[in-house]
Enzyme design. Structure first.
Site: not given
Ligand code: PLP
Length: 379
Positions: A188
């Site tokens: 991210k």
């Molecule tokens: C990364 C992501 C999540 C979930 O995040 P985690 O920290 O991996 O649980 C949820 N929705 C979207 C669109 C994402 O890209």
């Protein structure tokens, strides 16, 4: 190319340095590894960065979505209208509460949940809307606010890919009354290893999420008394300390991501039939998370990814349609043809390598290899 050693360009790569190392060591030496001072500091700094009144750090974006849905009142038997073009977590979080994710098709340009399709999917059982700011592009919140007001619905925003995005009204993503969920997995815009945070303008939502992430304890309650059901969705002080450094780093990493995106647009221009991520429409601004292109029609997506991999360029299908995943087909009876825009985009979309420290040379190489694989090499 046989026998030649080629550098593999990874899909994603976090920016981490000695500051994160020092921050972790400091927490380890303090002995306060969870529910210590770094938690509140991280929450305060994150809220400040996006301009939110409150923030609750949690163990993942998925955990944040779960608690946010509970906080807006989603329960057993309710329906939540959401996008089938998302990471599976947004729909899963609805299912955690035995509620039903009701999918509606996406906008062909922004790839976000289409407000008109969402409106058509609302029923008497609908409790909330869960728009996803997919690939960092903010969904049309003005339209979703109007729809929510008309039917008395809650809103949870999945902003797990949208840090540094800006809504049409110019506010930063996260700066709203309803819960907005961010995530900090290593790919991210910023990372805590695993982690997430929920911003909100509503103190009662913050209080409920703080309690439910910690086994349902009320803030003023004696140790081990609980007034509601809760979970262990806490984020450790170790992770929060990394997050604090990562927030400071966004001053460089966010512009760097935008730079890579601009360079990609130039490098990929002229590849016939290739659809690039949409330009910002109106005043909304994408928070750059991934660089996803839609391959020309008639091209074998999986074969393209394999061929790119053989040439040292990591790529992956991004994203598959949620309603066509085995669990969703079996549990909810979904089938092909229900959401034609989503299905067409999902079948042709691949993520290319994208990270702040990507060099111009690496970007050019990705473009070169993609051209070659698509049979469009410059002569
Ligand atoms: C990364 C992501 C999540 C979930 O995040 P985690 O920290 O991996 O649980 C949820 N929705 C979207 C669109 C994402 O890209």
């Amino acid at each position: 190319m046989a026998g030649v050693q080629i550098e593999t360009i990874p899909l994603a790569k976090p920016v981490l340095g000695v500051e994160e190392e020092q921050a972790v060591v400091e927490v380890l030496r303090s002995g306060r590894l969870s529910l210590g001072p770094k938690l509140a500091e991280f929450e305060r700094e994150f809220a400040e960065m996006v301009g939110a009144r409150h923030a609750s750090a949690v163990s993942s974006g998925t955990a944040g979505l779960h608690l946010a849905l509970r906080a807006v009142g989603v329960q057993d038997g309710d329906e939540v209208v959401t996008s089938p073009f998302s990471f599976v977590a947004s729909a899963n979080a609805v299912v955690f509460e035995r509620a039903r994710p009701v999918f509606a098709d996406i906008d062909p340009v922004t790839l976000c949940l289409d407000p008109e399709a969402a409106a058509a999917a609302v029923t008497e059982r609908t409790k909330a809307l869960l728009p996803v700011h997919i690939f960092g592009y903010p969904a049309d919140m003005e339209a979703f606010d109007a729809l929510a007001a008309q039917h008395g619905l809650g809103i949870v925003e999945d902003a797990c890919e949208a840090l540094a995005g800006r809504y049409e009204d110019l506010r930063d993503v996260g700066q709203r009354e309803n819960p907005v969920v961010f995530a900090f997995y290593a790919n991210k815009q910023m990372t805590t290893g695993e982690g997430g945070i929920v911003t909100t303008g509503d103190a009662a939502i913050k209080e409920r999420i703080d309690s439910e992430r910690n086994q349902g304890r009320a803030p003023d309650m004696d140790w081990l008394d609980h007034d509601r059901l809760g979970f262990n969705y806490r984020l450790s002080d170790i992770a929060c300390a990394i997050g604090i450094v990562q927030i400071r780093r966004t001053a460089e990493t966010i512009p760097a991501r935008a730079r890579v995106a601009r360079a990609y647009r130039e490098a990929l221009a002229g590849i016939e039939g290739l659809t690039l991520p949409c330009e910002d429409v109106g005043k909304a601004r994408r928070g750059w998370f991934v660089f996803v292109v839609q391959l020309p029609r008639g091209i074998d997506r999986d074969e393209t990814i394999r061929a790119l991999g053989a040439r040292g360029v990591q790529a992956k299908p991004y994203l598959p349609a949620i309603h066509l995943m085995t669990f969703y087909r079996e549990r909810f009876g979904h089938r092909e043809g229900e959401f034609p825009v989503c299905e067409d985009v999902a079948a042709r979309s691949i993520a290319l390598p994208f990270f702040p420290e990507m060099s111009d040379g690496q970007i050019e190489r990705v473009a070169l290899e993609l051209r070659a694989v698509l049979g469009q090499s410059a002569t």
